[in-house]
Scaffold this motif. Structure first.
Motif, PDB file in Angstrom:
ATOM      1  N   THR A  36      39.308  30.691  30.718  1.00  0.00           N
ATOM      2  CA  THR A  36      38.954  31.929  31.415  1.00  0.00           C
ATOM      3  C   THR A  36      39.785  31.994  32.680  1.00  0.00           C
ATOM      4  N   VAL A  37      40.600  33.042  32.800  1.00  0.00           N
ATOM      5  CA  VAL A  37      41.535  33.141  33.925  1.00  0.00           C
ATOM      6  C   VAL A  37      41.596  34.590  34.414  1.00  0.00           C
ATOM      7  N   GLY A  38      42.350  34.824  35.484  1.00  0.00           N
ATOM      8  CA  GLY A  38      42.533  36.189  35.972  1.00  0.00           C
ATOM      9  C   GLY A  38      42.782  36.216  37.459  1.00  0.00           C
ATOM     10  N   ARG A  39      42.393  37.337  38.069  1.00  0.00           N
ATOM     11  CA  ARG A  39      42.588  37.514  39.499  1.00  0.00           C
ATOM     12  C   ARG A  39      41.379  38.227  40.091  1.00  0.00           C
ATOM     13  N   LEU A  40      40.952  37.788  41.261  1.00  0.00           N
ATOM     14  CA  LEU A  40      39.830  38.389  41.962  1.00  0.00           C
ATOM     15  C   LEU A  40      40.301  39.605  42.766  1.00  0.00           C
ATOM     16  N   PRO A  41      39.380  40.472  43.180  1.00  0.00           N
ATOM     17  CA  PRO A  41      39.763  41.624  44.006  1.00  0.00           C
ATOM     18  C   PRO A  41      40.525  41.196  45.253  1.00  0.00           C
ATOM     19  N   GLY A  42      41.587  41.930  45.581  1.00  0.00           N
ATOM     20  CA  GLY A  42      42.352  41.649  46.783  1.00  0.00           C
ATOM     21  C   GLY A  42      43.497  40.676  46.616  1.00  0.00           C
ATOM     22  N   THR A  43      43.733  40.198  45.385  1.00  0.00           N
ATOM     23  CA  THR A  43      44.783  39.204  45.173  1.00  0.00           C
ATOM     24  C   THR A  43      46.095  39.803  44.664  1.00  0.00           C
ATOM     25  N   LEU A  44      46.039  40.972  44.037  1.00  0.00           N
ATOM     26  CA  LEU A  44      47.265  41.619  43.558  1.00  0.00           C
ATOM     27  C   LEU A  44      47.753  42.693  44.525  1.00  0.00           C
ATOM     28  N   ASN A  45      46.832  43.553  44.946  1.00  0.00           N
ATOM     29  CA  ASN A  45      47.155  44.610  45.920  1.00  0.00           C
ATOM     30  C   ASN A  45      48.365  45.447  45.520  1.00  0.00           C
ATOM     31  N   GLY A  46      48.394  45.870  44.247  1.00  0.00           N
ATOM     32  CA  GLY A  46      49.425  46.804  43.821  1.00  0.00           C
ATOM     33  C   GLY A  46      50.707  46.187  43.311  1.00  0.00           C
ATOM     34  N   GLN A  47      50.765  44.875  43.145  1.00  0.00           N
ATOM     35  CA  GLN A  47      51.955  44.238  42.588  1.00  0.00           C
ATOM     36  C   GLN A  47      51.981  44.390  41.060  1.00  0.00           C
ATOM     37  N   GLN A  48      53.143  44.138  40.473  1.00  0.00           N
ATOM     38  CA  GLN A  48      53.238  44.069  39.025  1.00  0.00           C
ATOM     39  C   GLN A  48      52.581  42.788  38.533  1.00  0.00           C
ATOM     40  N   PHE A  49      52.157  42.796  37.254  1.00  0.00           N
ATOM     41  CA  PHE A  49      51.490  41.618  36.702  1.00  0.00           C
ATOM     42  C   PHE A  49      51.952  41.418  35.268  1.00  0.00           C
ATOM     43  N   VAL A  50      52.084  40.161  34.879  1.00  0.00           N
ATOM     44  CA  VAL A  50      52.563  39.805  33.543  1.00  0.00           C
ATOM     45  C   VAL A  50      51.608  38.817  32.903  1.00  0.00           C
ATOM     46  N   GLU A  65      51.949  35.047  26.067  1.00  0.00           N
ATOM     47  CA  GLU A  65      51.757  33.853  25.244  1.00  0.00           C
ATOM     48  C   GLU A  65      50.426  33.161  25.523  1.00  0.00           C
ATOM     49  N   CYS A  66      49.374  33.956  25.598  1.00  0.00           N
ATOM     50  CA  CYS A  66      48.032  33.396  25.780  1.00  0.00           C
ATOM     51  C   CYS A  66      47.262  33.482  24.468  1.00  0.00           C
ATOM     52  N   GLU A  67      46.430  32.492  24.205  1.00  0.00           N
ATOM     53  CA  GLU A  67      45.673  32.445  22.956  1.00  0.00           C
ATOM     54  C   GLU A  67      44.206  32.113  23.240  1.00  0.00           C
ATOM     55  N   ASN A  68      43.329  32.917  22.650  1.00  0.00           N
ATOM     56  CA  ASN A  68      41.883  32.713  22.777  1.00  0.00           C
ATOM     57  C   ASN A  68      41.448  32.560  24.240  1.00  0.00           C
ATOM     58  N   CYS A  69      41.889  33.500  25.068  1.00  0.00           N
ATOM     59  CA  CYS A  69      41.557  33.459  26.494  1.00  0.00           C
ATOM     60  C   CYS A  69      40.715  34.673  26.890  1.00  0.00           C
ATOM     61  N   ASP A  70      39.886  34.484  27.899  1.00  0.00           N
ATOM     62  CA  ASP A  70      39.175  35.589  28.551  1.00  0.00           C
ATOM     63  C   ASP A  70      39.895  35.848  29.873  1.00  0.00           C
ATOM     64  N   ILE A  71      40.466  37.044  30.004  1.00  0.00           N
ATOM     65  CA  ILE A  71      41.327  37.353  31.140  1.00  0.00           C
ATOM     66  C   ILE A  71      40.728  38.530  31.915  1.00  0.00           C
ATOM     67  N   TYR A  72      40.469  38.309  33.208  1.00  0.00           N
ATOM     68  CA  TYR A  72      39.858  39.333  34.053  1.00  0.00           C
ATOM     69  C   TYR A  72      40.746  39.587  35.263  1.00  0.00           C
ATOM     70  N   VAL A  73      41.312  40.786  35.343  1.00  0.00           N
ATOM     71  CA  VAL A  73      42.137  41.162  36.485  1.00  0.00           C
ATOM     72  C   VAL A  73      41.377  42.238  37.263  1.00  0.00           C
ATOM     73  N   PHE A  74      40.615  41.801  38.261  1.00  0.00           N
ATOM     74  CA  PHE A  74      39.759  42.708  39.021  1.00  0.00           C
ATOM     75  C   PHE A  74      40.485  43.227  40.268  1.00  0.00           C
ATOM     76  N   ASP A  75      41.635  43.856  40.057  1.00  0.00           N
ATOM     77  CA  ASP A  75      42.390  44.415  41.161  1.00  0.00           C
ATOM     78  C   ASP A  75      43.332  45.485  40.619  1.00  0.00           C
TER      79      ASP A  75
END
Length: 373
Positions: free
Chosen positions: A71-85, A88-98
């Motif tokens: 389980t991976v991702g980013r919390l609020p306030g960590t990206l702030n409008g940047q690009q994200f990539v 090659e992830c398998e069987n993951c829970d991905i949360y990008v809260f930004d």
């Protein structure tokens, strides 16, 4: 990923050795033989340029790659409008809260993905068995198989060389989400989730479909577990709390009667639109589609026709928010709601059920042309 690296300026060589500004260089004068100091000999600080003051960006902070069973991702306030990539992830829970500029997802298998609003595109490539919640300006897939997408998309979603694609209306909430929509420049009322364009259709086959109306977001994309770093993010998929209104979209209407209800720009136009949805839903009516779009005086005359004279000045204050509601008796009910709930607010409501379909078609055809749909 061009935004992650700043270009270092280079000085052209003139045939002499280049030296830094902190090095003291001396030359002999023919007349006196004395050494004359050049450069930063007075103890002054080196001059700083704007690019020297920029915060250093580590590309690794803006990508997830080669992960499995986590389980991976980013919390609020960590990206702030940047690009994200994500790749090659398998069987993951991905949360990008930004919010982000754009997101690309490549070669992912059997993943659950939540993406905060993207100002630009969200592009899935060579992915399969992915279930996701996405809000963006543009949504695209290429060479993907078996995806479930709970989508809010300002433009027409596009699939290419993709099969088994299923779509539903975005339904999601976390406390910062409304601010992230604003930061990404997205309107919650501009959602073309069901208006999918298949760029590579196959005769006799259907590469995409709509998920059943009863589909539950959290059954497809479960919330973070109690042990994850995202457990503190308060998530909800309740229709009444969702930032994006739940619309029927391209699904078949149960009633032939529809009503156009338009709010003009003001301090409470968004809140009023949500209030109308609540009032209409409580009476059993269905929200078909919504749009937030700017209008010029000439547009008003063309779209609203006989009612235009009273509305021309209203559009100078900003975009209008329009809603199509459906159900037997919806026009009469909406006019009653307008009188009882929004008596002090300037609105447009279809006059009667005989002309309401024309109102709906006239406005939303105009809005689609304005938005290039």
């Amino acid at each position: 990923m061009g935004c992650f690296f700043s270009k270092k300026s280079k000085r052209k060589s003139s045939g002499r050795d280049e030296r830094t500004t902190t090095t003291t260089t001396t030359v002999d004068t023919a007349a006196t033989g004395n050494a004359v100091s050049l450069g930063n000999s007075g103890g002054e600080e080196p001059r700083q340029y704007s690019w020297d003051k920029r915060e250093k960006v580590d590309p690794k902070d803006y990508m997830l790659t080669g992960l499995k069973d986590v389980t991976v991702g980013r919390l609020p306030g960590t990206l702030n409008g940047q690009q994200f990539v994500i790749q090659e992830c398998e069987n993951c829970d991905i949360y990008v809260f930004d919010h982000s500029a754009a997101v690309t997802i490549d070669d992912c298998v059997n993943c659950r993905v939540v993406l905060g609003p993207a100002k630009g595109s969200v592009f899935f490539r060579d992915c399969r068995d992915v279930r996701c919640v996405v809000a963006c300006q543009q949504f695209r897939t290429r060479d993907c198989k078996r995806m479930e997408v709970f989508l809010c998309c300002a433009t027409q979603p596009i699939i290419e060389s993709s099969t088994g694609m299923r779509f539903a209306c975005f339904q999601y909430f976390y406390p910062e989400l409304a601010f992230h929509f604003k930061d990404a420049g997205l309107s919650v009322f501009n959602n073309n989730w069901s208006n999918v364009h298949d760029f590579t259709p196959v005769s006799g086959e259907t590469n995409w479909s709509l998920l059943p109306e009863a589909s539950a977001v959290l059954e497809s994309v479960p919330p973070p577990g109690a042990e994850s770093e995202f457990k503190s993010v308060r998530i909800s998929a309740d229709t009444e709390r969702s930032i994006v209104p739940l619309t029927k979209g391209g699904r078949r209407k149960a009633s032939e009667e529809s009503c156009l209800f338009v709010f003009f720009a003001g301090d409470y136009s968004t809140a009023n639109a949500r209030k109308l949805i609540d009032e209409a839903s409580a009476k059993g009516f269905v929200l078909i589609q919504t749009k937030e779009v700017s209008m010029r005086p000439d547009d008003v005359k063309r779209v609203f026709q006989n009612s235009a004279e009273d509305l021309v000045e209203c559009v100078t204050n900003g975009p209008v928010i329009a809603l199509e509601l459906s159900g037997d008796g919806v026009v009469e009910a909406c006019r009653s709601i307008a009188d009882e709930v929004f008596s002090g607010t300037k609105v447009f409501v279809s006059d009667n059920k005989n002309t309401s379909s024309r109102d709906v078609d006239g406005f939303f055809n105009f809005a689609d042309m304005q938005m290039g749909l």
